[in-house]
Each structure stands twice: as C-alpha cells, then as structure tokens.
Design a protein around this motif. Structure first.
Motif, PDB file in Angstrom:
ATOM      1  N   PRO A   1      83.965  -1.977  45.299  1.00  0.00           N
ATOM      2  CA  PRO A   1      82.721  -2.711  45.029  1.00  0.00           C
ATOM      3  C   PRO A   1      82.055  -3.170  46.326  1.00  0.00           C
ATOM      4  O   PRO A   1      82.710  -3.264  47.358  1.00  0.00           O
ATOM      5  N   ASP A   2      80.755  -3.445  46.244  1.00  0.00           N
ATOM      6  CA  ASP A   2      80.069  -4.056  47.386  1.00  0.00           C
ATOM      7  C   ASP A   2      80.182  -5.570  47.320  1.00  0.00           C
ATOM      8  O   ASP A   2      80.053  -6.257  48.327  1.00  0.00           O
TER       9      ASP A   2
ATOM     10  N   GLY B   1      75.329   2.583  34.178  1.00  0.00           N
ATOM     11  CA  GLY B   1      76.332   2.060  35.112  1.00  0.00           C
ATOM     12  C   GLY B   1      77.735   1.996  34.523  1.00  0.00           C
ATOM     13  O   GLY B   1      78.642   1.422  35.131  1.00  0.00           O
ATOM     14  N   LYS B   2      77.937   2.609  33.359  1.00  0.00           N
ATOM     15  CA  LYS B   2      79.251   2.521  32.676  1.00  0.00           C
ATOM     16  C   LYS B   2      80.357   3.158  33.519  1.00  0.00           C
ATOM     17  O   LYS B   2      81.387   2.539  33.767  1.00  0.00           O
ATOM     18  N   THR B   3      80.110   4.412  33.940  1.00  0.00           N
ATOM     19  CA  THR B   3      81.148   5.102  34.719  1.00  0.00           C
ATOM     20  C   THR B   3      81.400   4.369  36.033  1.00  0.00           C
ATOM     21  O   THR B   3      82.550   4.202  36.451  1.00  0.00           O
TER      22      THR B   3
ATOM     23  N   GLN C   1      70.683  -0.848  32.911  1.00  0.00           N
ATOM     24  CA  GLN C   1      70.214  -0.915  34.297  1.00  0.00           C
ATOM     25  C   GLN C   1      71.142  -1.741  35.168  1.00  0.00           C
ATOM     26  O   GLN C   1      70.715  -2.606  35.930  1.00  0.00           O
ATOM     27  N   GLY C   2      72.441  -1.493  34.984  1.00  0.00           N
ATOM     28  CA  GLY C   2      73.443  -2.099  35.864  1.00  0.00           C
ATOM     29  C   GLY C   2      73.804  -3.543  35.560  1.00  0.00           C
ATOM     30  O   GLY C   2      74.572  -4.161  36.296  1.00  0.00           O
ATOM     31  N   GLN C   3      73.244  -4.099  34.462  1.00  0.00           N
ATOM     32  CA  GLN C   3      73.558  -5.494  34.137  1.00  0.00           C
ATOM     33  C   GLN C   3      74.062  -5.620  32.704  1.00  0.00           C
ATOM     34  O   GLN C   3      73.621  -4.871  31.833  1.00  0.00           O
ATOM     35  N   ILE C   4      74.949  -6.592  32.469  1.00  0.00           N
ATOM     36  CA  ILE C   4      75.418  -6.851  31.108  1.00  0.00           C
ATOM     37  C   ILE C   4      74.332  -7.648  30.378  1.00  0.00           C
ATOM     38  O   ILE C   4      73.965  -8.743  30.808  1.00  0.00           O
ATOM     39  N   ARG C   5      73.836  -7.080  29.271  1.00  0.00           N
ATOM     40  CA  ARG C   5      72.759  -7.758  28.537  1.00  0.00           C
ATOM     41  C   ARG C   5      73.256  -8.411  27.246  1.00  0.00           C
ATOM     42  O   ARG C   5      72.515  -9.127  26.594  1.00  0.00           O
ATOM     43  N   PHE C   6      74.486  -8.101  26.852  1.00  0.00           N
ATOM     44  CA  PHE C   6      75.017  -8.631  25.583  1.00  0.00           C
ATOM     45  C   PHE C   6      76.521  -8.516  25.677  1.00  0.00           C
ATOM     46  O   PHE C   6      77.037  -7.511  26.158  1.00  0.00           O
ATOM     47  N   ASP C   7      77.249  -9.558  25.268  1.00  0.00           N
ATOM     48  CA  ASP C   7      78.712  -9.471  25.289  1.00  0.00           C
ATOM     49  C   ASP C   7      79.210 -10.363  24.155  1.00  0.00           C
ATOM     50  O   ASP C   7      79.085 -11.581  24.229  1.00  0.00           O
TER      51      ASP C   7
ATOM     52  N   ARG D   1      77.638  -2.939  42.871  1.00  0.00           N
ATOM     53  CA  ARG D   1      77.859  -1.696  43.612  1.00  0.00           C
ATOM     54  C   ARG D   1      76.515  -0.997  43.815  1.00  0.00           C
ATOM     55  O   ARG D   1      75.723  -0.877  42.886  1.00  0.00           O
ATOM     56  N   ARG D   2      76.268  -0.569  45.036  1.00  0.00           N
ATOM     57  CA  ARG D   2      75.056   0.189  45.376  1.00  0.00           C
ATOM     58  C   ARG D   2      75.404   1.622  45.693  1.00  0.00           C
ATOM     59  O   ARG D   2      76.499   1.895  46.175  1.00  0.00           O
ATOM     60  N   PHE D   3      74.462   2.527  45.428  1.00  0.00           N
ATOM     61  CA  PHE D   3      74.538   3.871  45.983  1.00  0.00           C
ATOM     62  C   PHE D   3      73.271   4.025  46.814  1.00  0.00           C
ATOM     63  O   PHE D   3      72.182   4.139  46.245  1.00  0.00           O
ATOM     64  N   GLY D   4      73.388   3.938  48.114  1.00  0.00           N
ATOM     65  CA  GLY D   4      72.207   3.939  48.976  1.00  0.00           C
ATOM     66  C   GLY D   4      71.359   2.723  48.639  1.00  0.00           C
ATOM     67  O   GLY D   4      71.862   1.592  48.624  1.00  0.00           O
ATOM     68  N   SER D   5      70.094   2.955  48.304  1.00  0.00           N
ATOM     69  CA  SER D   5      69.238   1.805  47.986  1.00  0.00           C
ATOM     70  C   SER D   5      69.283   1.464  46.495  1.00  0.00           C
ATOM     71  O   SER D   5      68.689   0.491  46.052  1.00  0.00           O
ATOM     72  N   HIS D   6      70.005   2.308  45.721  1.00  0.00           N
ATOM     73  CA  HIS D   6      70.015   2.096  44.267  1.00  0.00           C
ATOM     74  C   HIS D   6      71.144   1.129  43.861  1.00  0.00           C
ATOM     75  O   HIS D   6      72.319   1.377  44.153  1.00  0.00           O
ATOM     76  N   LEU D   7      70.748   0.031  43.206  1.00  0.00           N
ATOM     77  CA  LEU D   7      71.738  -0.940  42.752  1.00  0.00           C
ATOM     78  C   LEU D   7      72.260  -0.487  41.389  1.00  0.00           C
ATOM     79  O   LEU D   7      71.608  -0.686  40.368  1.00  0.00           O
ATOM     80  N   ALA D   8      73.447   0.152  41.382  1.00  0.00           N
ATOM     81  CA  ALA D   8      73.961   0.742  40.135  1.00  0.00           C
ATOM     82  C   ALA D   8      74.585  -0.315  39.228  1.00  0.00           C
ATOM     83  O   ALA D   8      74.642  -0.141  38.000  1.00  0.00           O
ATOM     84  N   LEU D   9      75.077  -1.403  39.826  1.00  0.00           N
ATOM     85  CA  LEU D   9      75.741  -2.457  39.045  1.00  0.00           C
ATOM     86  C   LEU D   9      75.481  -3.783  39.734  1.00  0.00           C
ATOM     87  O   LEU D   9      75.610  -3.869  40.967  1.00  0.00           O
ATOM     88  N   SER D  10      75.111  -4.815  38.973  1.00  0.00           N
ATOM     89  CA  SER D  10      74.934  -6.095  39.650  1.00  0.00           C
ATOM     90  C   SER D  10      75.289  -7.272  38.745  1.00  0.00           C
ATOM     91  O   SER D  10      74.983  -7.274  37.551  1.00  0.00           O
ATOM     92  N   GLY D  11      75.998  -8.219  39.343  1.00  0.00           N
ATOM     93  CA  GLY D  11      76.362  -9.475  38.672  1.00  0.00           C
ATOM     94  C   GLY D  11      77.145  -9.295  37.388  1.00  0.00           C
ATOM     95  O   GLY D  11      76.966 -10.052  36.431  1.00  0.00           O
TER      96      GLY D  11
END
Ligand SMILES: Nc1ncnc2c1ncn2[C@@H]1O[C@H](COP(=O)(O)OP(=O)(O)OP(=O)(O)O)[C@@H](O)[C@H]1O
Length: 305
Positions: free
Chosen positions: A56-57, A42-44, A209-215, A12-22
């Motif tokens: 979503p985009d 990017g939680k909310t 920063q919009g990405q899952i780093r640990f699960d 999901r993007r907000f304008g040029s800002h990638l709030a969530l990716s992959g």
C-alpha cells in the motif's frame, strides 16, 4: 468474536491514478464479506493488498493482529489466496500440483499427504487426484484453486471473483463450498454481481471509484421483493390489497402503496389488474432494499451509461 482482519485507511496509487483511498474494513471469524463493485472499482487492488501481493501507499493491514507490512511472512501464514485467474499448471496432475503448493506453503513433509487429502475432500476433488489440470472443467479448476488456498488451513481466505465464468450449476456448488469453508475461517470475496453477494455473503462492502460507499450486514432472510405504485386519486389500501395476485399492501401516503405480489404474479399482472379494476396507474417501480438502492444508484447507472 475474533477479529481476523483489520484494515485502516488503506490507499494505493498507480501513477497518478488513485485506485484505492481511505478504505477501512474488518472481518470476524465465520463471516463471509463480499466486496462488491463494478469493473475498475478497486476490488482486485484491495484483495492484492490484503494478500500481501502489492504494497500500500498508505494505511495498515493487520491479519490476526499481525501487521502485514512489518511481519509479512508471519501474517501470510494465516491467509489463503485465490487470484482472479487461479495459478494452475495445465501440464501437472491435481495431486502433483497440490504437493507443489503444499511445499510453497512450507507444510512439513510428513503432513503433506494428509493436508492434500483433506483439501481435496473439502473441495469435492477426492477422485480427481490423477487428472491432468489441462483437462479439468472451469468449475473443477476453481475448486482446485480453492484447494491450494486452504491446504495450510488459513484463518483468512481471499477469493477474487471466485464464481466468474462458471455455469449456474457450478456457481451453486461453489457457493455451497464457500459457506461450508466459512465455518472455520473468515472469507473475503469480490464480485460485481449483487445477487451473487446476496447469495453467499453475511456482509457486503460496496467499493466504487476506490472508496467504500456502503458496509453493512445482509438480512438473514432475503428481502421480500416488492413493488411501489402510485395511483390516481382517490384510492385506498383496501382496493389495492383486494386486487387479484396481490399478497399484501401498505399505504405510504399520497396514493402511494408498497405492494407484495403472490409468488407467481409479475409486475405486468399487477399493472393489468390495476387497470381492470378501473384504477389509474401513475407509477410502478421495484421496491428496493437499502443495499439495492445504493448498488443501483452507483453501479446500475454506471453500467447503463
Ligand atoms: N498494475 C496496475 N497498473 C496500473 N493501473 C492499475 C493496475 N492495477 C489496477 N489498475 C487500475 O486501478 C483501478 C482498479 O483496478 P482493479 O483491478 O482493482 O479493479 P476491479 O474492481 O478489480 O475491476 P475488475 O472487476 O475489472 O477486475 C483500475 O482503474 C485499473 O485500471
């Protein structure tokens, strides 16, 4: 196991800002998944996408196998959502508000009374039906927010920072409620506090920063908190294990040791007894689990900056 949610390659993007990716996630019935991350991670956004509040985009969300984008009404029947600020009307009484929400959830009229009583009972609001929402404490407002989210018995419950702003007693009560609710549904909650997630979740996904780093799943038992020390040579594990206040020691090589302290001993006590024993203390650092290491590497540094 019943998979309640499957998220694939969400962005999901907000304008040029990638709030969530992959973002990829899944949740089984009975699980509590904690989405952990600092402010702006990017939680909310992720929870609003899952709740169908935001489109979503890219990527796909399935709730009980139903594609949220293609069959939104059907998919949303299976979810309950508590936003960061519960959508409460201060001028209404608790029962009036829950009746209004039951209608929004399209519960049949004859089932509304029973559903409200059950939701109030589960959330400890039995005696609050006549109370004005404006007069409720923050803890009771959160309970009411959860009650509106579970009225229609959803399979998936989404809670955005549910314990934010509560006092420690209210927090403990709400954690108990969340664990109890997880007996018959799956829960995804967000938090920026590691101990919060450790206290209530079975699994944690760290968002940064919009990405899952640990699960990963959390250990059933809280990891025993330990310390890592490095001494000046020569030293032995027996010397460390014999120190007062030390419950156990493990040699890690090169005069490094992992040390477990007795319940009431602190790291300051450890430093003192090492020096009193005539040993040279070169390093003393907390021994962290994998989760804590990832969390502090990503988030601790960020918050300290
Ligand atoms: N409606 C919006 N318009 C523009 N930017 C937005 C919008 N919503 C969120 N963002 C941006 O997207 C990023 C992620 O925000 P989000 O609210 O999802 O983070 P968060 O992890 O929930 O943070 P917090 O803990 O502060 O609530 C932030 O940089 C935020 O400024």
């Amino acid at each position: 196991m019943e998979t309640l949610v499957r998220v694939t390659d969400l962005s999901r993007r907000f304008g040029s800002h990638l709030a969530l990716s992959g973002v990829n996630l899944c949740l089984e019935r009975g699980e509590v998944l904690g989405l952990l991350g600092p402010n702006g991670a990017g939680k909310t956004t992720c929870l609003r996408l899952l709740g169908g509040m935001l489109a979503p985009d890219g990527g796909r969300i399935e709730i009980q196998g139903i594609d949220l984008a293609r069959r939104p009404l059907e998919a949303k029947r299976h979810l309950g959502y508590l936003p960061e600020r519960p959508p409460l009307y201060p001028e209404l009484r608790v029962d009036e508000y829950l009746t209004f929400c039951a209608r929004l959830h399209r519960l049949p009229r004859r089932r509304i009374g029973e559903a409200i009583e059950e939701a109030k009972h589960r959330c400890g609001l039995e005696d609050a039906g006549r109370r004005l929402i404006a007069k409720l404490s923050k803890g009771f407002r959160q309970r009411l927010g959860i009650a509106q989210a579970i009225l229609h018995k959803p399979a998936l419950l989404i809670l955005d920072e549910p314990t934010e702003g509560l006092d420690p007693f209210q927090m403990r009560e709400l954690r108990g409620l969340i664990r109890e609710l997880a007996h018959d549904c799956g829960i995804i909650l967000s938090s920026h506090l590691l101990p919060e997630v450790q206290a209530v979740c079975d699994r944690v996904a760290i968002l940064y920063q919009g990405q899952i780093r640990f699960d990963d799943y959390l250990p059933a038992e809280q990891p025993v908190y330990g310390w890592r020390i490095r001494l000046g040579p020569p030293s032995s594990v027996a010397q460390v294990a014999d120190l007062p206040g030390v419950a156990g020691a493990l040699a890690l090589g090169d005069d490094r040791y992992r040390v477990m302290l007795a319940d009431d001993a602190t790291s300051a006590d450890l430093a003192r007894v090492i020096l009193l024993a005539g040993l040279e203390l070169r390093e003393l650092i907390p021994d962290r689990s994998d989760l804590e290491r990832v969390f502090f590497d990503l988030i601790g540094v960020e918050e300290a900056a």
